[in-house]
Design a protein around this motif. Sequence first.
Motif, short mmCIF file in Angstrom:
data_model
loop_
_atom_site.label_atom_id
_atom_site.label_comp_id
_atom_site.label_asym_id
_atom_site.label_seq_id
_atom_site.Cartn_x
_atom_site.Cartn_y
_atom_site.Cartn_z
N THR A 1 1.03 -1.40 -0.16
CA THR A 1 -0.26 -0.27 0.25
C THR A 1 0.65 1.88 0.27
N SER A 2 2.31 1.09 0.18
CA SER A 2 3.30 2.19 -0.02
C SER A 2 3.98 2.32 -0.90
N HIS A 3 4.32 1.17 -1.45
CA HIS A 3 4.83 1.29 -2.80
C HIS A 3 4.06 0.56 -4.50
N ALA A 4 4.08 1.37 -5.02
CA ALA A 4 3.11 1.33 -6.15
C ALA A 4 4.16 0.08 -6.94
N GLY A 5 5.53 0.13 -6.94
CA GLY A 5 5.69 -0.71 -8.07
C GLY A 5 5.14 -2.50 -8.02
N LEU A 6 4.89 -2.67 -5.81
CA LEU A 6 5.07 -3.83 -5.69
C LEU A 6 3.32 -4.00 -6.10
N MET A 7 2.41 -2.79 -4.96
CA MET A 7 1.03 -3.15 -5.51
C MET A 7 0.20 -3.67 -7.49
N ALA A 8 1.71 -3.28 -8.10
CA ALA A 8 1.39 -3.21 -9.52
C ALA A 8 1.56 -5.14 -10.08
N ILE A 9 2.53 -5.44 -9.11
CA ILE A 9 2.85 -6.86 -9.15
C ILE A 9 2.04 -7.23 -8.66
N LEU A 10 1.34 -7.38 -7.29
CA LEU A 10 0.51 -7.84 -7.03
C LEU A 10 -0.87 -8.14 -6.93
N ARG A 11 -1.58 -7.02 -8.32
CA ARG A 11 -2.22 -7.00 -9.03
C ARG A 11 -2.39 -7.54 -10.28
N ALA A 12 -0.57 -7.36 -10.59
CA ALA A 12 -0.19 -8.28 -11.68
C ALA A 12 -0.84 -7.08 -13.31
N ASP A 13 -0.77 -5.88 -12.89
CA ASP A 13 -0.75 -4.65 -14.03
C ASP A 13 -0.03 -4.06 -13.88
N PRO A 14 0.89 -4.03 -15.25
CA PRO A 14 1.99 -3.39 -15.45
C PRO A 14 1.43 -1.66 -15.47
N GLY A 15 0.21 -1.67 -15.83
CA GLY A 15 -0.03 -0.32 -16.02
C GLY A 15 -0.08 0.37 -14.73
N PHE A 16 -0.25 -0.34 -13.65
CA PHE A 16 -0.40 0.46 -12.09
C PHE A 16 0.42 1.80 -12.01
N ALA A 17 1.35 0.88 -12.43
CA ALA A 17 3.06 1.84 -11.05
C ALA A 17 3.69 2.41 -12.73
N ASP A 18 4.61 3.21 -12.23
CA ASP A 18 5.22 3.83 -13.20
C ASP A 18 6.30 2.58 -13.30
N PRO A 19 7.00 2.28 -14.36
CA PRO A 19 7.47 0.74 -14.93
C PRO A 19 8.68 1.22 -13.70
N ALA A 20 9.75 2.24 -14.19
CA ALA A 20 10.84 2.43 -13.09
C ALA A 20 11.01 1.97 -11.53
N ASP A 21 9.21 1.94 -11.35
CA ASP A 21 8.99 1.31 -9.74
C ASP A 21 8.75 0.27 -9.85
N ILE A 22 8.30 -0.30 -10.38
CA ILE A 22 7.36 -1.65 -11.00
C ILE A 22 8.99 -2.71 -11.18
N ALA A 23 10.14 -1.83 -11.78
CA ALA A 23 11.59 -2.79 -11.89
C ALA A 23 11.93 -2.56 -10.59
N TYR A 24 12.12 -1.55 -9.85
CA TYR A 24 12.93 -1.58 -8.34
C TYR A 24 11.64 -2.08 -7.54
N ASP A 25 11.00 -2.38 -7.40
CA ASP A 25 10.38 -3.55 -6.26
C ASP A 25 10.43 -5.19 -7.33
N ALA A 26 10.65 -4.89 -8.11
CA ALA A 26 10.81 -6.81 -8.57
C ALA A 26 11.97 -7.02 -8.38
N MET A 27 12.67 -5.99 -8.33
CA MET A 27 14.34 -6.57 -8.23
C MET A 27 14.08 -7.49 -6.64
N LEU A 28 13.61 -5.59 -6.04
CA LEU A 28 13.57 -6.23 -4.34
C LEU A 28 13.06 -7.83 -4.36
#
Length: 412
Positions: A165-192
């Motif tokens: 709920t505080s990291h949009a990239g992780l939320m996009a991953i859990l939603r399986a929705d790449p359009g939910f957050a900025d691609p850079a945020d998604i990549a950052y949280d995916a690597m973590l």
Amino acid sequence: MKPFSTFLTLALALCLFTAEAASAQDNPVQAARAAGLYGITPDLSRQTGNARAQEGQEIAWTRFGIHFEEYNNRAFVAALKPGGAAASQGAKVGDVLRGTDIMGGSAGLTGVLQAFASAASRDTPSVLLYVFDTDSGWQREYRLTAAAPDGTVVSIPPALRGAATSHAGLMAILRADPGFADPADIAYDAMLALQAISKHVKACYGPNAVAIPVQITTTTTTRDGFGIIKDTETDQYGELLRVRPEFASWARSNLRIYQTQPISTVRSAVLELISQQGCDGEGVRQLEAGLAKVMNVALPEPAPAPQTGGIPDTADAFIAQCYPLMIQRMQSKGHMASERSTAQICLCQEHAARALDDAALYASLKNADDSYYIANPDLHGRFDRSFMECFRAPEGSALRDRVEALWREMNI
């Protein structure tokens, strides 16, 4: 209808209490919290005096599953819809609003409701709430995302709710929705997330894991007060990132964003999720499916879960269904249910039904329905012994550890 047997009735009685405290009557926030996990029954007919706020009140409940009241000029969470978006994404009854990310961040009821009305026009309706948690005494924030028009709710595993709920990239991953957050945020949280899975002692991918060498050079320069370089130190960071084969190509292409900082909310949350569920837990499968979606790769079809007499291999689905239904059952009888004891009852019912290897009993109790139990008195002795073995499990026993782990997972 006959009651449960003596043992089960005794255990059920342990989870009941009445809500007569004067303090709850004097303070609406306390009254809402005293009403249980989902709070008070919302009154959607209440007029706010503002057409936009009235619209927001309806949207907040129907799409987000959250209802607000006002106390001391601040909105607070008074009710959550069972199975709704807010209840599944980290909101808690009693949270007092400090503001939102919409409409100037007003914490008053009218401003908060108007924020929800405005959120409905977004491509992905969402509202970031800044709240004061009356349980912990801490300030926190979480983003609520509305249910889809067909009512589908993205449920976030409890261990990941605070991070997602505080990291949009992780939320996009859990939603399986790449359009939910900025691609850079998604990549950052995916690597973590990959780092967390790789580091876990369970070695989730075993011999099939692809080991990717990570070598990072960092240079630290020390300057004096005039900006003249006094010293330069170079450090080498190296380890192996172990990922499932499907993620290997993406991981190699994104090693430049590999994170070396010792503390990470996302990484810690994923580690906690694996610690709670193991590598094959439902939440881990949801996380990996989301990673596959944002990486644009396909995962192999999972092997069928092993079955025992028609009983699922894990207790997760049983408890997730039994718990809210049991809470509602107690409330419908005018009782208030202790969250801890209710969760323990569901876990111990699951334990006892599994021990009897009776799929029909298992399915009935999963729905908080005791009719099958009542209709089969020959089961009572064996069921009650197994149930109370769990419910009265001593400190340090495996069953007691399961109960306490469940409480931690449910944050109760």
